[in-house]
Design an enzyme around this catalytic site. Structure first.
Site, short mmCIF file in Angstrom:
data_model
loop_
_atom_site.label_atom_id
_atom_site.label_comp_id
_atom_site.label_asym_id
_atom_site.label_seq_id
_atom_site.Cartn_x
_atom_site.Cartn_y
_atom_site.Cartn_z
N LYS A 4 17.15 22.06 -10.14
CA LYS A 4 16.30 20.59 -10.77
C LYS A 4 17.33 19.87 -11.17
O LYS A 4 18.03 19.95 -12.16
CB LYS A 4 15.19 21.30 -11.32
CG LYS A 4 14.01 21.77 -10.74
CD LYS A 4 13.35 20.99 -9.61
CE LYS A 4 12.63 19.84 -10.43
NZ LYS A 4 11.38 20.31 -11.04
N GLU A 30 10.84 8.76 -16.63
CA GLU A 30 9.43 9.34 -17.01
C GLU A 30 9.01 9.19 -18.45
O GLU A 30 7.66 8.72 -18.43
CB GLU A 30 9.47 11.15 -16.59
CG GLU A 30 9.42 11.38 -15.08
CD GLU A 30 9.84 12.91 -15.00
OE1 GLU A 30 8.68 13.86 -14.90
OE2 GLU A 30 10.90 13.24 -15.03
N HIS A 46 1.01 -1.45 -0.06
CA HIS A 46 -0.06 -0.01 0.06
C HIS A 46 0.80 1.29 -0.16
O HIS A 46 0.27 2.17 0.41
CB HIS A 46 -0.98 0.18 1.17
CG HIS A 46 -1.90 -1.45 1.29
ND1 HIS A 46 -2.69 -1.53 1.14
CD2 HIS A 46 -1.18 -2.26 2.16
CE1 HIS A 46 -3.34 -2.73 1.26
NE2 HIS A 46 -2.29 -3.19 2.28
N SER A 75 16.00 21.92 -15.11
CA SER A 75 15.19 22.93 -15.71
C SER A 75 15.53 24.22 -16.18
O SER A 75 16.75 24.56 -15.78
CB SER A 75 14.11 22.86 -14.38
OG SER A 75 13.57 24.23 -14.38
#
Ligand code: ARG
Length: 463
Positions: free
Chosen positions: A290, A297, A163, A284
């Site tokens: 970043k 992704e 979970h 970024s």
């Protein structure tokens, strides 16, 4: 590629009184995407010509000219000199027409006893077979990388989740072996798919077979097929193998997508379990701090495409009566997309996976949270004679107490622990540490470092 409108000289134009409009030609053409089948198409034609000569339908001299001419055409294509023509519709007619241009009448005899229907069915089978062989190699490389990573991290403790809540401590190596199991199963699905697809459709002709005394088994042998298809109607219309491949590809992508999801989470500061090498990340344009996990992704994102490709093929086939229908031309773009997407994702994971850097301290610190050794305390009490259900209750109360106090159960004093059960003795502290917890899970396939090493040894022995 040259673009031109109506062509009254199309190879099939004999009975036609007008040509296709430019619009219809644009709808019909497939050469813009099926030209990638040129190698398979040439190999198929060469085998067909040799076979025709063997059974006496074609003069040996003509077959030799065809084989040599096709070799030259392959070279033309590979050096970028071949002129693809949309008005010739597809890869098959482009190559055949160029062959006739080069060798004359012998070229016109190549299509004897053959149709584009069994030709294209053969080409795609050969193509998917090549892709499977390459994908299996990519899987083997990735699986080997995971094995090495598992070995390096066989003792590293991290939280195991259910979970997405901390459940019990596991070893990082064990987690990597879980990933590996998924793609090892995937590999068997591809090998299985390859077995069913490796039959030659050529000789089915348009749909009914042909009047020429073809030796289909000989052609099959020349092309490395294990045998020939059984039924001509089925053979020209069957795209099951493409669907099976896309199904196997979808499942592989689903696995890579699940790993991606984990890597994306693990590389956030909130988890901090892993660092992905910079070369697999990007920055970024506005936020200088970043470092984004773009590779996982993108792989997660591309999974949707491959599942879409599978869906496209299933829907493409569902309404088709026997035998060949032009709808089938629409099999190629989704199939090729699945092949390309799967291949690049496996390749990039193969390069990245062995270089995942594990922050062992962060993993261990996270595993120490969330009362991950509560089950071990219950198992300890069972060892002292308490029934498991009662032990579960005792530990639940202990956890509640520790939670209120703001510490872990292994940070409670012996006296505090004993208020929950008189069975608890000093030796309890040997059972509820992270290392003791993982070391104790030594069932076959369990997370104990000794089991992880045994699993790695078994995997290596199988190679
Ligand atoms: N380009 C066609 C395809 O990919 C080749 C077969 C065409 N056959 C036909 N009867 N029009 O399916």
């Amino acid at each position: 590629m040259t673009q031109s409108g109506p062509d009254k000289n199309a190879m099939w134009s004999g009975r036609f009184s007008e040509s296709n409009t430019e619009l219809v030609a644009r709808l019909s053409e497939s050469v813009s995407f099926d030209k990638r089948l040129y190698r398979q198409d040439i190999a198929g034609s060469q085998a067909h010509a040799r076979m025709l000569a063997k059974v006496g339908v074609l003069a040996q001299a003509d077959a030799d000219k065809i084989v040599a001419g096709l070799d030259e055409i392959r070279a033309e294509i590979e050096s970028g000199k071949f002129e693809w023509k949309t008005e010739l519709e597809d890869v098959h007619m482009n190559i055949e027409s160029r062959l006739t241009e080069r060798i004359g009448d012998a070229g016109k005899r190549l299509h004897t006893g053959r149709s584009r229907n069994d030709q294209v069915a053969t080409d795609i089978r050969l193509y998917v077979r090549d892709v499977i062989d390459n994908v299996v190699m990519l899987i083997d490389r990735l699986a080997a990388g995971l094995l090495d990573l598992a070995e390096r991290e066989a003792d590293s403790v991290m939280p195991g989740f259910t979970h997405l809540q901390i459940a019990q401590p596991v070893t990082f190596g064990h987690h990597m072996l879980a990933w590996r199991e998924q793609i090892v199963r995937d590999r068997t699905r591809l090998v299985d798919c390859r077995k069913r697809l490796n039959l030659l459709p050529l000789g089915s002709a348009a749909l009914a077979g042909t009047v020429y005394p073809l030796d289909r088994h000989y052609a099959a042998e020349l092309l490395g097929f294990d045998g020939v298809t059984e039924n001509s109607l089925d053979a020209v219309s069957d795209r099951d193998f493409a669907i099976e491949f896309c199904a196997a590809a979808s499942l592989i992508m689903v696995h890579l997508s699940r790993w991606s999801e984990e890597l994306i989470l693990w590389s956030t500061p909130m988890f901090g379990f892993v660092n992905l090498p910079d070369r697999f990340c990007t920055g970024s344009s506005i936020m200088p701090q970043k470092k984004n996990p773009d590779v996982p992704e993108l792989v997660r994102g591309k999974t949707g495409r491959v599942i879409g490709d599978l869906n496209a093929l299933l829907v493409l086939m569902k309404g088709q009566p026997l035998a060949y229908n032009r709808d089938n031309q629409e099999d190629k773009e989704p199939l090729f997309d699945a092949c390309d997407t799967l291949s690049i994702c496996l390749e990039v994971y193969g390069e990245m996976a062995p270089h995942i850097r594990v922050n062992r301290e962060a993993c261990r610190a996270a595993a120490a949270k969330g009362f991950s050794t509560a089950t071990d305390l219950a198992d300890y009490l069972v060892g002292k004679g308490l029934p498991f259900r009662d032990a579960h209750h005792v530990v639940g109360a202990t956890v509640g107490f520790a939670a209120k106090k703001g510490c872990d159960i292994c940070e409670l004093s012996l006296e505090e622990l004993q208020t929950f059960s008189a069975l608890i003795q000093k030796d309890v502290f040997d059972h509820i540490t992270l290392d003791a917890s993982v070391a104790a899970r030594k069932t076959y396939g369990g997370t104990a470092p000794e089991q992880v090493r045994a699993a790695i040894a078994r995997a290596r022995a199988k190679l």
